[in-house]
Design an enzyme around this catalytic site. Structure first.
Site, mmCIF file in Angstrom:
data_model
loop_
_atom_site.group_PDB
_atom_site.id
_atom_site.type_symbol
_atom_site.label_atom_id
_atom_site.label_comp_id
_atom_site.label_asym_id
_atom_site.label_seq_id
_atom_site.Cartn_x
_atom_site.Cartn_y
_atom_site.Cartn_z
ATOM 1 N N VAL A 1 56.400 -70.950 33.170
ATOM 2 C CA VAL A 1 55.696 -72.188 32.849
ATOM 3 C C VAL A 1 54.414 -72.246 33.672
ATOM 4 O O VAL A 1 54.281 -71.567 34.701
ATOM 5 C CB VAL A 1 56.563 -73.434 33.145
ATOM 6 C CG1 VAL A 1 57.748 -73.510 32.206
ATOM 7 C CG2 VAL A 1 57.046 -73.435 34.597
ATOM 8 N N THR B 1 70.257 -57.274 34.067
ATOM 9 C CA THR B 1 71.207 -58.354 34.327
ATOM 10 C C THR B 1 72.630 -57.815 34.400
ATOM 11 O O THR B 1 73.413 -58.195 35.286
ATOM 12 C CB THR B 1 71.106 -59.432 33.227
ATOM 13 O OG1 THR B 1 69.801 -60.007 33.260
ATOM 14 C CG2 THR B 1 72.142 -60.525 33.421
ATOM 15 N N ILE C 1 71.639 -54.865 52.041
ATOM 16 C CA ILE C 1 72.631 -54.641 53.090
ATOM 17 C C ILE C 1 72.751 -55.838 54.028
ATOM 18 O O ILE C 1 73.838 -56.194 54.479
ATOM 19 C CB ILE C 1 72.305 -53.334 53.868
ATOM 20 C CG1 ILE C 1 73.475 -52.970 54.779
ATOM 21 C CG2 ILE C 1 70.995 -53.472 54.653
ATOM 22 C CD1 ILE C 1 73.362 -51.578 55.358
ATOM 23 N N GLU D 1 50.345 -82.363 54.845
ATOM 24 C CA GLU D 1 50.793 -81.707 53.613
ATOM 25 C C GLU D 1 52.305 -81.519 53.567
ATOM 26 O O GLU D 1 52.888 -81.412 52.476
ATOM 27 C CB GLU D 1 50.097 -80.354 53.439
ATOM 28 C CG GLU D 1 50.451 -79.276 54.460
ATOM 29 C CD GLU D 1 49.562 -79.266 55.695
ATOM 30 O OE1 GLU D 1 49.465 -78.211 56.361
ATOM 31 O OE2 GLU D 1 48.976 -80.323 56.007
ATOM 32 N N LYS E 1 69.946 -54.957 30.370
ATOM 33 C CA LYS E 1 70.593 -54.003 31.273
ATOM 34 C C LYS E 1 70.402 -54.379 32.758
ATOM 35 O O LYS E 1 71.373 -54.266 33.536
ATOM 36 C CB LYS E 1 70.071 -52.593 31.013
ATOM 37 C CG LYS E 1 70.922 -51.483 31.655
ATOM 38 C CD LYS E 1 72.339 -51.455 31.075
ATOM 39 C CE LYS E 1 72.336 -50.954 29.633
ATOM 40 N NZ LYS E 1 73.713 -50.855 29.100
ATOM 41 N N CYS F 1 44.925 -79.601 61.430
ATOM 42 C CA CYS F 1 45.358 -78.884 62.628
ATOM 43 C C CYS F 1 44.201 -78.061 63.211
ATOM 44 O O CYS F 1 43.312 -78.639 63.845
ATOM 45 C CB CYS F 1 46.580 -78.030 62.316
ATOM 46 S SG CYS F 1 47.467 -77.486 63.797
ATOM 47 N N LEU F 2 44.160 -76.757 62.973
ATOM 48 C CA LEU F 2 43.029 -75.965 63.459
ATOM 49 C C LEU F 2 41.727 -76.453 62.834
ATOM 50 O O LEU F 2 40.684 -76.467 63.489
ATOM 51 C CB LEU F 2 43.243 -74.486 63.143
ATOM 52 C CG LEU F 2 42.131 -73.541 63.632
ATOM 53 C CD1 LEU F 2 42.055 -73.521 65.146
ATOM 54 C CD2 LEU F 2 42.332 -72.132 63.089
ATOM 55 N N GLY F 3 41.771 -76.882 61.573
ATOM 56 C CA GLY F 3 40.580 -77.424 60.922
ATOM 57 C C GLY F 3 40.067 -78.661 61.623
ATOM 58 O O GLY F 3 38.842 -78.881 61.720
ATOM 59 N N GLY G 1 62.448 -66.687 41.548
ATOM 60 C CA GLY G 1 62.474 -68.135 41.382
ATOM 61 C C GLY G 1 63.844 -68.748 41.572
ATOM 62 O O GLY G 1 64.159 -69.771 40.971
ATOM 63 N N HIS H 1 50.022 -82.069 60.302
ATOM 64 C CA HIS H 1 50.020 -81.437 58.976
ATOM 65 C C HIS H 1 50.549 -82.429 57.934
ATOM 66 O O HIS H 1 51.747 -82.415 57.612
ATOM 67 C CB HIS H 1 50.910 -80.190 58.979
ATOM 68 C CG HIS H 1 50.361 -79.034 59.745
ATOM 69 N ND1 HIS H 1 49.584 -78.062 59.152
ATOM 70 C CD2 HIS H 1 50.480 -78.700 61.060
ATOM 71 C CE1 HIS H 1 49.246 -77.160 60.073
ATOM 72 N NE2 HIS H 1 49.774 -77.521 61.225
ATOM 73 N N ILE I 1 63.338 -72.294 43.003
ATOM 74 C CA ILE I 1 62.875 -73.285 42.029
ATOM 75 C C ILE I 1 63.988 -73.613 41.040
ATOM 76 O O ILE I 1 64.155 -74.769 40.633
ATOM 77 C CB ILE I 1 61.629 -72.773 41.288
ATOM 78 C CG1 ILE I 1 60.473 -72.541 42.271
ATOM 79 C CG2 ILE I 1 61.201 -73.752 40.206
ATOM 80 C CD1 ILE I 1 60.049 -73.774 43.038
#
Length: 544
Positions: free
Chosen positions: A248, A198, A156, A512, A196, A387-389, A25, A510, A28
């Site tokens: 949460v 951390t 790496i 969204e 540990k 789109c495809l929908g 996260g 799109h 976020i």
């Protein structure tokens, strides 16, 4: 240096790194920090660093990194950029995504052009200099720039980025750079919070010359006071620089949680911003007001896709949530596996108050998506095709209303007798797959007196990601049979609808990708409004 007065001494830089494991996260946490700084009056932007060798995320399988998020300028990027746009309510650009592939491509092209004047081209300084340049360019004109480094410390492929951060901190003033490190604080079997992981993560970070200024512990619950003190002692940070970021139910509550912890105040103090911040009583509260709004009732939405992974359709899930916030309604998404629909998942269509068919590529699952569009059309169930929908809805209508048997898209069936969906003309000579689709924001003109006009008005600008379109040769036949193309970009069909249906709406674009908690996407708001009405319809009116 709040937004209204502009930066006083150049931007501040907040680097966010992660340890122990990926997927903790970091994004976020960074986005929540940015949200709180914006509430305090600062202009915040973000940069996401992805250490993979891909130039962009456009050719990646959704099972690898989730959905490919599309920016307004056509950049195909990691879904974390979507979180930054939603949390910061900002439109970002492709320059705000740094990948190793992009870096090496640029440096090698410059070497081939002779720009380095015969010098030996190396990771240090040429790659690290390019990293630092891109960060500074992205931050220009903003008060604060958040920089998230993908992966975990010790990987790496992340080495050049951590070295660039070390150099960056050396070059900038101490009060202009802050390093936040996000780590895992797991529970032992006896219920003890363990520090540990951390400690080892910070040790790894310090071994490459970086000392974190802030530590954020990801845990199921808030960190105990003793846990914070132990982390502070062994990681050499003040106790008040250790913060909890517990689990949460909704990621939009994370800014509220870390605000209670005081993370924003500490960051502003450390960066010398506290005196310029808005007083607490005057800070923007819209975010809190929206995400804590009381919900009444639930609608169920069937999402018919082929990638059994929520992250593959993350922006759709979020856009449905945003529409739910606007309607003060919870949205329950029923996953419908297109390949399993006929065997075990068809019942979920009958249980749903609305059906969404999302975008995608390839043949797999298309037969079932066409069937879902037909079910919604014939049973007056609210339908949103993206789109495809959108294209699947056209194919379904051509087959079952226009009588064009075996109508299809040339993407799936090159020799179809009725290619109602065909390749974009500008794609005929395209050979490379990466970054070559019709991408980014394009404007659509909308016909008056239509559902699209009710939702958008006369015009809309939305983001695209496609190679195929409605074949112009079939538009007249489709519209004569009752399908209405209510949004167009010149001769390109962008929006479809059925006038006599409660809500049957499809978009080639799109929507969204531009939805925000504070500003839900119009098609999703309209769809959810119809789904709420569908919830109230007696079951006897819906075909069993």
């Amino acid at each position: 240096m709040p937004t209204d007065s502009g930066p006083a001494s150049g931007p501040k830089f907040v680097f966010v790194t992660g340890g122990v494991m990926s997927g903790l996260g970091k994004g976020i946490t960074a986005a929540s920090t940015g949200r709180l700084l914006e509430n305090a009056g600062f202009d915040v932007t973000a940069v996401k660093i992805d250490p993979y060798l891909n130039v962009d995320a456009g050719t990646m399988n959704p099972y690898q990194h989730g959905e490919v998020y599309v920016l307004k300028d056509g950049g195909e990027v990691d879904l974390d950029l979507g979180n930054y746009e939603r949390f910061l309510d900002a439109d970002m650009t492709f320059d705000q995504n740094i990948t190793t592939g992009k870096l090496y491509k640029n440096v090698i092209e410059k070497e081939r052009a002779g720009d380095y004047l015969g010098k030996t081209v190396q990771i240090i300084p040429h790659i690290t200099d390019d990293i630092k340049r891109r960060i500074r360019d992205a931050a220009a004109g903003h008060d604060v720039c958040l920089i998230e480094v993908g992966g975990t410390v010790g990987d790496i492929e992340g080495g050049p980025y951590y070295e660039a951060i070390r150099q960056f901190a050396h070059e900038e003033r101490d009060e202009d750079v802050l390093l936040t490190h996000v780590t895992l604080v797991p529970y032992s079997k006896n219920g003890e919070q363990k520090t540990k992981p951390t400690q080892h993560s910070v040790k790894e970070l310090r071994s490459i010359g970086l000392q974190p200024d802030v530590l954020v512990g990801r845990c199921e619950d808030e960190l105990d006071a003793d846990t914070k003190e132990k982390i502070a002692l062994f990681c050499d940070v003040p106790t008040d620089a250790v913060f909890s970021n517990p689990d949460v139910e909704d990621i939009y509550h994370v800014p509220l949680v870390v605000e209670e912890e005081g993370l924003d105040e500490y960051v502003m103090d450390r960066l010398g911003l506290a005196d310029d911040a808005r007083p607490k009583a005057e800070r923007a509260s819209q975010w809190r007001d929206i995400v804590t709004r009381e919900q009444s009732g639930t609608v169920t939405v069937a999402l018919v896709g082929k990638y059994a992974l929520e992250d593959a359709y993350l922006s759709i899930h979020e856009a449905l949530k945003h529409a739910g916030l606007e309607h003060s309604t919870d949205v329950e998404v029923l996953w419908v596996d297109a390949e399993e629909m006929a065997n075990t998942h068809e019942q979920r269509l009958r249980e749903a108050d609305g059906i969404v068919v999302p975008g995608g590529f390839g043949t797999r699952g298309t037969t079932e998506k066409i069937a879902a569009a037909r079910y919604a059309r014939e049973n007056d169930v609210p339908f949103l095709g993206l789109c495809l929908g959108f294209q699947m809805a056209v194919i379904e209508y051509a087959r079952n209303v226009c009588g064009l048997d075996d109508a299809h898209s040339t993407e799936m069936e090159a020799e179809t007798p009725h290619p109602v969906i065909g390749l974009l003309p500008e794609q005929y000579d395209v050979e490379d797959l990466g970054g070559t689709m019709r991408l980014g924001a394009h404007e659509t003109d909308i016909q008056d007196g239509t559902l699209a006009a009710d939702l958008y008005g006369k015009h809309c600008t939305e983001r695209h990601r496609h190679r195929y379109e409605v074949n112009p040769e079939y538009i007249e036949e489709l519209e004569s049979a009752g399908l209405r193309f209510s949004g167009r970009a010149n001769n390109r069909m962008e929006i479809l609808e059925l006038p006599d249906h409660p809500f049957f709406f499809g978009t080639q674009f799109h929507p969204e990708f531009r939805s925000r908690p504070q500003r839900a996407s119009p098609p999703f708001v309209g769809f959810l409004d119809a789904a709420i009405d569908e919830r109230e319809r007696p079951v006897s009116e819906v075909e069993a």
